[in-house]
Design an enzyme around this catalytic site. Structure first.
Site, PDB file in Angstrom:
ATOM      1  N   LEU A 137       0.845  -1.203   0.000  1.00 19.38           N
ATOM      2  CA  LEU A 137       0.000   0.000   0.000  1.00 19.38           C
ATOM      3  C   LEU A 137       0.883   1.256   0.000  1.00 19.38           C
ATOM      4  O   LEU A 137       0.709   2.147  -0.828  1.00 19.38           O
ATOM      5  CB  LEU A 137      -0.924   0.006   1.233  1.00 19.38           C
ATOM      6  N   GLN A 285      12.230   4.083  46.067  1.00 21.96           N
ATOM      7  CA  GLN A 285      10.894   4.582  45.706  1.00 21.96           C
ATOM      8  C   GLN A 285      10.774   4.918  44.227  1.00 21.96           C
ATOM      9  O   GLN A 285       9.779   4.583  43.581  1.00 21.96           O
ATOM     10  CB  GLN A 285      10.558   5.819  46.548  1.00 21.96           C
ATOM     11  N   GLU A 369       1.243   0.838  10.057  1.00 14.98           N
ATOM     12  CA  GLU A 369      -0.201   0.639  10.307  1.00 14.98           C
ATOM     13  C   GLU A 369      -0.841   1.916  10.834  1.00 14.98           C
ATOM     14  O   GLU A 369      -1.762   1.878  11.648  1.00 14.98           O
ATOM     15  CB  GLU A 369      -0.421  -0.492  11.325  1.00 14.98           C
ATOM     16  N   PHE A 389      -6.894  16.033   8.663  1.00 16.00           N
ATOM     17  CA  PHE A 389      -5.697  15.437   8.046  1.00 16.00           C
ATOM     18  C   PHE A 389      -5.060  16.382   7.027  1.00 16.00           C
ATOM     19  O   PHE A 389      -3.858  16.459   6.923  1.00 16.00           O
ATOM     20  CB  PHE A 389      -6.057  14.123   7.334  1.00 16.00           C
TER      21      PHE A 389
HETATM   22  P1  TGC Z   1     -11.401   8.215   4.407  1.00 20.87           P
HETATM   23  O1  TGC Z   1     -12.236   9.174   3.615  1.00 20.87           O
HETATM   24  O2  TGC Z   1     -11.366   8.311   5.879  1.00 20.87           O
HETATM   25  O3  TGC Z   1     -11.862   6.713   4.042  1.00 20.87           O
HETATM   26  C1  TGC Z   1     -11.961   6.252   2.712  1.00 20.87           C
HETATM   27  C2  TGC Z   1     -12.882   5.043   2.739  1.00 20.87           C
HETATM   28  O4  TGC Z   1     -12.349   4.006   3.582  1.00 20.87           O
HETATM   29  C3  TGC Z   1     -13.236   3.760   4.707  1.00 20.87           C
HETATM   30  N1  TGC Z   1     -12.381   3.614   5.885  1.00 20.87           N
HETATM   31  C4  TGC Z   1     -12.156   2.457   6.488  1.00 20.87           C
HETATM   32  N2  TGC Z   1     -12.647   1.238   6.271  1.00 20.87           N
HETATM   33  C5  TGC Z   1     -12.209   0.256   7.072  1.00 20.87           C
HETATM   34  N3  TGC Z   1     -11.310   0.414   8.032  1.00 20.87           N
HETATM   35  C6  TGC Z   1     -10.772   1.638   8.273  1.00 20.87           C
HETATM   36  N4  TGC Z   1      -9.854   1.813   9.221  1.00 20.87           N
HETATM   37  C7  TGC Z   1     -11.212   2.736   7.495  1.00 20.87           C
HETATM   38  N5  TGC Z   1     -10.888   4.043   7.458  1.00 20.87           N
HETATM   39  C8  TGC Z   1     -11.626   4.567   6.476  1.00 20.87           C
HETATM   40  C9  TGC Z   1     -14.134   4.975   4.786  1.00 20.87           C
HETATM   41  O5  TGC Z   1     -15.377   4.654   5.368  1.00 20.87           O
HETATM   42  C10 TGC Z   1     -14.264   5.334   3.319  1.00 20.87           C
HETATM   43  O6  TGC Z   1     -15.144   4.395   2.724  1.00 20.87           O
HETATM   44  P2  TGC Z   1     -16.136   4.835   1.528  1.00 20.87           P
HETATM   45  O7  TGC Z   1     -16.807   3.555   1.146  1.00 20.87           O
HETATM   46  O8  TGC Z   1     -17.041   5.863   2.129  1.00 20.87           O
HETATM   47  O9  TGC Z   1     -15.261   5.422   0.455  1.00 20.87           O
HETATM   48  O10 TGC Z   1      -9.939   8.266   3.819  1.00 20.87           O
HETATM   49  P3  TGC Z   1      -8.821   9.376   3.965  1.00 20.87           P
HETATM   50  O11 TGC Z   1      -8.152   9.494   2.641  1.00 20.87           O
HETATM   51  O12 TGC Z   1      -9.389  10.609   4.618  1.00 20.87           O
HETATM   52  O13 TGC Z   1      -7.746   8.689   4.935  1.00 20.87           O
HETATM   53  C11 TGC Z   1      -7.958   8.543   6.248  1.00 20.87           C
HETATM   54  C12 TGC Z   1      -6.659   8.019   6.929  1.00 20.87           C
HETATM   55  C13 TGC Z   1      -5.604   9.107   7.021  1.00 20.87           C
HETATM   56  C14 TGC Z   1      -7.107   7.617   8.334  1.00 20.87           C
HETATM   57  C15 TGC Z   1      -6.090   6.809   6.172  1.00 20.87           C
HETATM   58  O14 TGC Z   1      -5.575   7.194   4.956  1.00 20.87           O
HETATM   59  C16 TGC Z   1      -5.029   6.085   6.942  1.00 20.87           C
HETATM   60  O15 TGC Z   1      -5.332   5.228   7.764  1.00 20.87           O
HETATM   61  N6  TGC Z   1      -3.696   6.393   6.713  1.00 20.87           N
HETATM   62  C17 TGC Z   1      -2.621   5.619   7.285  1.00 20.87           C
HETATM   63  C18 TGC Z   1      -2.137   4.611   6.286  1.00 20.87           C
HETATM   64  C19 TGC Z   1      -1.604   3.367   6.924  1.00 20.87           C
HETATM   65  O16 TGC Z   1      -1.912   3.014   8.041  1.00 20.87           O
HETATM   66  N7  TGC Z   1      -0.826   2.618   6.175  1.00 20.87           N
HETATM   67  C20 TGC Z   1      -0.362   1.344   6.619  1.00 20.87           C
HETATM   68  C21 TGC Z   1       0.260   0.578   5.481  1.00 20.87           C
HETATM   69  S1  TGC Z   1       0.357  -1.156   5.756  1.00 20.87           S
HETATM   70  C22 TGC Z   1       1.488  -1.357   6.975  1.00 20.87           C
HETATM   71  O17 TGC Z   1       1.981  -0.451   7.562  1.00 20.87           O
HETATM   72  C23 TGC Z   1       1.803  -2.754   7.296  1.00 20.87           C
HETATM   73  S2  TGC Z   1       2.995  -3.002   8.501  1.00 20.87           S
HETATM   74  C24 TGC Z   1       2.632  -4.609   8.831  1.00 20.87           C
HETATM   75  C25 TGC Z   1       3.561  -5.318   9.681  1.00 20.87           C
HETATM   76  O18 TGC Z   1       4.720  -5.509   9.322  1.00 20.87           O
HETATM   77  O19 TGC Z   1       3.085  -5.755  10.767  1.00 20.87           O
HETATM   78  P1  FAD Z   2       4.785   9.944   6.320  1.00 21.36           P
HETATM   79  O1  FAD Z   2       3.394   9.623   5.908  1.00 21.36           O
HETATM   80  O2  FAD Z   2       5.627  10.709   5.377  1.00 21.36           O
HETATM   81  O3  FAD Z   2       4.729  10.696   7.718  1.00 21.36           O
HETATM   82  C1  FAD Z   2       5.842  11.454   8.214  1.00 21.36           C
HETATM   83  C2  FAD Z   2       5.428  12.157   9.520  1.00 21.36           C
HETATM   84  O4  FAD Z   2       4.354  13.053   9.266  1.00 21.36           O
HETATM   85  C3  FAD Z   2       4.914  11.199  10.598  1.00 21.36           C
HETATM   86  O5  FAD Z   2       5.382  11.614  11.855  1.00 21.36           O
HETATM   87  C4  FAD Z   2       3.404  11.370  10.531  1.00 21.36           C
HETATM   88  O6  FAD Z   2       2.750  11.083  11.751  1.00 21.36           O
HETATM   89  C5  FAD Z   2       3.295  12.845  10.198  1.00 21.36           C
HETATM   90  N1  FAD Z   2       2.029  13.197   9.575  1.00 21.36           N
HETATM   91  C6  FAD Z   2       1.421  12.570   8.533  1.00 21.36           C
HETATM   92  N2  FAD Z   2       0.262  13.191   8.238  1.00 21.36           N
HETATM   93  C7  FAD Z   2       0.135  14.231   9.104  1.00 21.36           C
HETATM   94  C8  FAD Z   2      -0.864  15.233   9.314  1.00 21.36           C
HETATM   95  N3  FAD Z   2      -1.953  15.289   8.569  1.00 21.36           N
HETATM   96  N4  FAD Z   2      -0.649  16.127  10.296  1.00 21.36           N
HETATM   97  C9  FAD Z   2       0.468  16.083  11.074  1.00 21.36           C
HETATM   98  N5  FAD Z   2       1.432  15.156  10.929  1.00 21.36           N
HETATM   99  C10 FAD Z   2       1.264  14.241   9.953  1.00 21.36           C
HETATM  100  N6  FAD Z   2       3.497  -0.362   4.383  1.00 21.36           N
HETATM  101  C11 FAD Z   2       2.810  -1.250   3.603  1.00 21.36           C
HETATM  102  O7  FAD Z   2       2.011  -0.870   2.759  1.00 21.36           O
HETATM  103  N7  FAD Z   2       3.015  -2.583   3.761  1.00 21.36           N
HETATM  104  C12 FAD Z   2       3.883  -3.089   4.666  1.00 21.36           C
HETATM  105  O8  FAD Z   2       4.027  -4.320   4.790  1.00 21.36           O
HETATM  106  C13 FAD Z   2       4.630  -2.179   5.481  1.00 21.36           C
HETATM  107  N8  FAD Z   2       5.559  -2.647   6.352  1.00 21.36           N
HETATM  108  C14 FAD Z   2       6.355  -1.754   7.024  1.00 21.36           C
HETATM  109  C15 FAD Z   2       7.420  -2.215   7.801  1.00 21.36           C
HETATM  110  C16 FAD Z   2       8.262  -1.307   8.442  1.00 21.36           C
HETATM  111  C17 FAD Z   2       9.423  -1.818   9.233  1.00 21.36           C
HETATM  112  C18 FAD Z   2       8.014   0.084   8.354  1.00 21.36           C
HETATM  113  C19 FAD Z   2       8.892   1.071   9.061  1.00 21.36           C
HETATM  114  C20 FAD Z   2       6.971   0.554   7.580  1.00 21.36           C
HETATM  115  C21 FAD Z   2       6.137  -0.352   6.899  1.00 21.36           C
HETATM  116  N9  FAD Z   2       5.113   0.089   6.066  1.00 21.36           N
HETATM  117  C22 FAD Z   2       4.388  -0.784   5.291  1.00 21.36           C
HETATM  118  C23 FAD Z   2       4.939   1.528   5.827  1.00 21.36           C
HETATM  119  C24 FAD Z   2       4.225   2.264   6.946  1.00 21.36           C
HETATM  120  O9  FAD Z   2       2.858   1.970   6.945  1.00 21.36           O
HETATM  121  C25 FAD Z   2       4.490   3.755   6.754  1.00 21.36           C
HETATM  122  O10 FAD Z   2       5.850   3.976   7.093  1.00 21.36           O
HETATM  123  C26 FAD Z   2       3.581   4.621   7.594  1.00 21.36           C
HETATM  124  O11 FAD Z   2       2.242   4.505   7.166  1.00 21.36           O
HETATM  125  C27 FAD Z   2       4.002   6.094   7.544  1.00 21.36           C
HETATM  126  O12 FAD Z   2       4.201   6.512   6.247  1.00 21.36           O
HETATM  127  P2  FAD Z   2       5.579   7.268   5.857  1.00 21.36           P
HETATM  128  O13 FAD Z   2       6.697   6.432   6.358  1.00 21.36           O
HETATM  129  O14 FAD Z   2       5.550   7.565   4.423  1.00 21.36           O
HETATM  130  O15 FAD Z   2       5.549   8.599   6.712  1.00 21.36           O
END
Ligand code: TGC
Ligand code: FAD
Length: 390
Positions: A137, A285, A369, A389
């Protein structure tokens, strides 16, 4: 002297809330972690390698896709999944990450949004650990805002042509399949990219100081031809990937409790043995206040995750509730790991003690995440109705 009869890892007797089956799952994973995983994790972390030899044993225990019914999966409830994550992360966040990605980020969407053919083809070998998945993603230009992704696909006859790049992808270089989210004229779709598809390449990210016992990679797509049969038919839009994240984030709320418990356990022992100024550190403590604070944070995290699991099993879970717990529990765990490192003094920088490894790992866990800020803003949006955001 007052003696505590409470379990220091479970001051509120939370284990009494678990069913016999849930306890059995927790204990069998705990035994596996103690006997098989922990002896490998320190070296794996130092060597910057994922101990892939553990995968068949993890699969044998039914830990891959454990919440899925059928397809050779264990069909366990959400509390069991949480306890699996907790025990694995007590070993190392890298091990829990492997299981999170396989189960919540790849098997779950295939199960929830895939065709019958896709489920039959991928879920059984993934449950057996014979096929490894990754979830693409995040992109180089900003993971917090996945709606701004550049990876895209266009139809070409019965196929799709995929172009773009994904960054920071767990399991990337060892994966047999990548679930890749890409923009199309029909919205964001999920593509199953197979490792030998021409134009698909991966590259391991080296020199990490965090999550070293986990593979993290870049994925690159140069005109990759993906057949229509590899597109998930059941979902379009950001809801697809975000609903996978809800599953994985839920597991992380439990996982980090395990990491925090490992740190507390280490410092409880250490402070009783370490004699300074004529008495054990544990008798001072300020040290007791710091240990008590760790316990308070762990107990709060346990209660949040337990409640979350019950709500999830009742089918009433809301993403904001997961955000609150992901934020709270990761913050608790990283603070506990950092404080544990400090209480160990100079010894705290040695890999001989677990806190520094957990502390470094948790830098990733609090970031991936959804960063802490993303989860805080999600709760803020829920409270105010205003999206802050942008
Ligand atoms: P937004 O308008 O809020 O939502 C778009 C559509 O998605 C729905 N939705 C969700 N559905 C299920 N679960 C959730 N948590 C949901 N959040 C939103 C929402 O209802 C809407 O649906 P629809 O049908 O109305 O279109 O979207 P936004 O663009 O404003 O974004 C919101 C935000 C910032 C919270 C979202 O973009 C976000 O969560 N950003 C963070 C991205 C992230 O967490 N990336 C992780 C990548 S994967 C990873 O890190 C794996 S590490 C794994 C490991 O090694 O353990
Ligand atoms: P950015 O989005 O560039 O954020 C940089 C800083 O800005 C952060 O401090 C953040 O909190 C802050 N910020 C962002 N938005 C705002 C706002 N609106 N206002 C104020 N501050 C803000 N991704 C996958 O898809 N799949 C995976 O399997 C996966 N595995 C991972 C494994 C590891 C070890 C790591 C480190 C990351 C992994 N990720 C994966 C990616 C991970 O989900 C992203 O690193 C994370 O979502 C943050 O994105 P970014 O690193 O681009 O930081």
């Amino acid at each position: 002297m007052a003696t505590s009869r409470l379990d220091p890892m479970d001051l509120y007797d939370i284990h009494s809330e678990f069913s016999d089956d849930e306890l059995m799952v927790r204990d069998s994973v705990a035994r596996f972690v103690d006997a098989k995983a922990l002896p490998l994790m320190r070296e794996a972390f130092e060597q910057h390698t994922f101990p892939q030899e553990l995968v068949p044993q993890v699969a044998e225990l039914g830990l891959l896709g454990s919440s899925i019914e059928g397809y050779d999966c264990a069909g366990l409830n959400s509390i069991c999944y949480g306890l699996i994550c907790q025990e694995l992360e007590r070993g190392d966040s890298g091990l829990r990450s492997f299981v999170s990605v396989q189960s919540s980020l790849v098997m779950y969407p295939i199960y929830a949004f895939g065709s019958d053919e896709q489920k039959q083809r991928w879920l059984p070998p993934m449950a057996r650990g014979e096929a490894i998945g990754c979830f693409g993603l995040t992109e180089p230009q900003g993971g917090s805002d996945p709606g701004n992704m550049k990876t895209h696909a266009r139809r070409d006859g019965g196929d799709w042509i995929l172009n773009g790049a994904k960054m920071w992808i767990t399991n990337g270089t060892i994966a047999d399949l990548a679930l890749v989210w890409a923009k199309t004229d029909e919205g964001i779709l999920g593509f199953i990219v197979e490792k030998d598809m021409p134009g698909y390449t991966t590259q391991e990210i080296e020199n990490k100081f965090s999550l070293r016992a986990s593979v993290t990679s870049g994925l690159f797509f140069d005109n990759v031809r993906v057949p229509e049969g590899n597109v998930l038919p059941g979902v379009s839009g950001l809801r697809g990937p975000l609903s996978c994240l809800t599953q994985a984030r839920y597991g992380i709320t439990w996982g980090v409790i395990g990491a925090a418990q490992a740190c507390l356990s280490e410092v409880l022992n250490y402070t009783q043995d370490r004699v300074l100024f004529g008495k054990p550190l544990a008798n001072t403590q300020t040290i007791q206040i710091r240990l008590a604070d760790m316990s308070r944070r762990i107990t709060t995290a346990q209660l949040l995750s337990l409640r979350l699991g019950r709500i999830k099993d009742a089918g009433k879970l809301k993403p904001t509730q997961v955000s609150l717990a992901k934020w709270n529990n990761c913050r608790a765990a990283i603070d506990i790991a950092r404080d544990s490192r400090d209480i160990l003094g100079g010894a705290g920088i040695s890999a001989e003690y677990v806190p520094i490894r957990h502390m470094l790992n948790l830098e990733s866990v609090i970031t991936y995440e959804g960063t802490e800020t993303i989860h805080q803003l999600t709760v803020g949006r829920e409270l105010t109705g205003v999206n802050a955001f942008g």
